[in-house]
Design a protein around this motif. Structure first.
Motif, short mmCIF file in Angstrom:
data_model
loop_
_atom_site.label_atom_id
_atom_site.label_comp_id
_atom_site.label_asym_id
_atom_site.label_seq_id
_atom_site.Cartn_x
_atom_site.Cartn_y
_atom_site.Cartn_z
N ALA A 51 0.82 -1.23 0.00
CA ALA A 51 0.00 0.00 0.00
C ALA A 51 0.85 1.27 0.00
O ALA A 51 0.48 2.26 -0.64
N GLU A 52 2.00 1.25 0.68
CA GLU A 52 2.84 2.46 0.76
C GLU A 52 3.35 2.89 -0.61
O GLU A 52 3.78 4.03 -0.77
N HIS A 53 3.33 1.99 -1.59
CA HIS A 53 3.87 2.32 -2.91
C HIS A 53 2.78 2.67 -3.93
O HIS A 53 3.10 2.94 -5.10
N GLU A 54 1.53 2.64 -3.50
CA GLU A 54 0.43 2.95 -4.43
C GLU A 54 0.65 4.34 -5.03
O GLU A 54 1.00 5.29 -4.32
N ILE A 85 18.20 -8.87 8.93
CA ILE A 85 17.74 -9.48 7.66
C ILE A 85 17.83 -8.46 6.52
O ILE A 85 18.23 -8.81 5.41
N ARG A 86 17.48 -7.20 6.79
CA ARG A 86 17.62 -6.17 5.74
C ARG A 86 19.06 -6.11 5.24
O ARG A 86 19.31 -5.96 4.05
N GLU A 87 20.02 -6.22 6.17
CA GLU A 87 21.44 -6.20 5.75
C GLU A 87 21.78 -7.44 4.93
O GLU A 87 22.50 -7.35 3.93
N SER A 122 10.67 -7.18 5.98
CA SER A 122 10.09 -6.06 6.72
C SER A 122 11.16 -5.02 7.03
O SER A 122 12.30 -5.37 7.35
N ASP A 123 10.77 -3.72 6.99
CA ASP A 123 11.77 -2.67 7.17
C ASP A 123 11.72 -2.00 8.54
O ASP A 123 12.52 -1.11 8.82
N SER A 124 10.78 -2.38 9.40
CA SER A 124 10.68 -1.78 10.74
C SER A 124 9.81 -2.67 11.62
O SER A 124 9.15 -3.59 11.11
MG MG Z 1 10.13 -2.04 1.58
#
Ligand code: MG
Ligand code: ADP
Length: 136
Positions: A51-54, A85-87, A122-124
Motif C-alpha cells: 500500500a505504501e507504494h500505491e 535481515i535487511r542487511e 520487513s523494514d521496521s
Molecule cells: Mg520495503
C-alpha cells in the motif's frame, strides 16, 4: 532484542530455483524459521502489502509481478532480526547490492529489473507486525 520479521521469497527466485539457497542463507546466519508457507498472493493481499507504494510509477508492475507465481512467505526470528535481515538481503536495486548479500550474490547479470529482486523483508517493527498479521 529478539524480533520477528516477515520475509517473502518472490516469484523470480522461486522460478530460478533459489528457494533452498536463500533459506540456507537465513538459517546459516542463525535465524529461526517460525512459520513458512508457499502461496500465490491474491491481488487484494498484494495491494495491502504494498500500500505504501500505491501511485508510484513502478506500482502496477510490482503488483503484477508479486502475484505472477508462487512465493514462499515466512516469519524469521532472531536477535535484531529486522535490521539484520535487511542487511543480509542487500540494496533494493540488485545492481547496487553488495557481494555477500542475497540480492548481490544471486542477481542475474546483467540486472534487468529492480522489481524482480528475489526477496522482501520487513523494514521496521511496525511493518513487521503489520505484515505478519496480513500473511499469518
Ligand atoms: Mg520495503
Ligand atoms: P525494499 O523491498 O528493499 O524494501 P521498497 O520498499 O522501496 O524496497 O520497494 C518495494 C519493492 O518494489 C522492491 O523490493 C522492488 O521489488 C520494487 N521497487 C522498488 N523501487 C523500484 C523501482 N525504482 N523500480 C522498480 N521496482 C521498484
Amino acid at each position: 532484542m529478539i524480533e520477528q520479521s516477515l520475509v517473502i521469497i518472490k516469484p523470480d527466485a522461486v522460478r530460478r530455483k533459489l528457494i533452498g539457497m536463500i533459506l540456507n542463507r537465513f538459517e546459516t546466519e542463525g535465524l529461526l524459521i517460525k512459520k513458512l508457507k508457499m502461496i500465490q498472493i491474491p491481488r487484494e493481499l498484494a495491494e495491502k502489502h504494498y500500500a505504501e507504494h500505491e501511485g508510484k510509477d513502478f506500482y502496477p508492475n510490482l503488483i503484477k509481478f508479486i502475484t505472477s507465481g508462487n512465493v514462499v512467505v515466512m516469519i524469521l526470528e532472531g536477535e535484531n532480526a529486522i535490521s539484520f535481515i535487511r542487511e543480509l538481503v542487500g540494496a533494493t536495486n540488485p545492481a547496487e547490492a553488495e557481494k555477500g548479500t542475497i540480492r548481490g550474490d544471486f542477481k542475474e547479470q546483467p540486472v534487468k529489473s529492480v522489481t524482480e529482486n528475489m526477496v522482501h523483508a520487513s523494514d521496521s517493527k511496525s511493518s513487521a507486525r503489520r505484515e505478519i498479521e496480513l500473511f499469518f
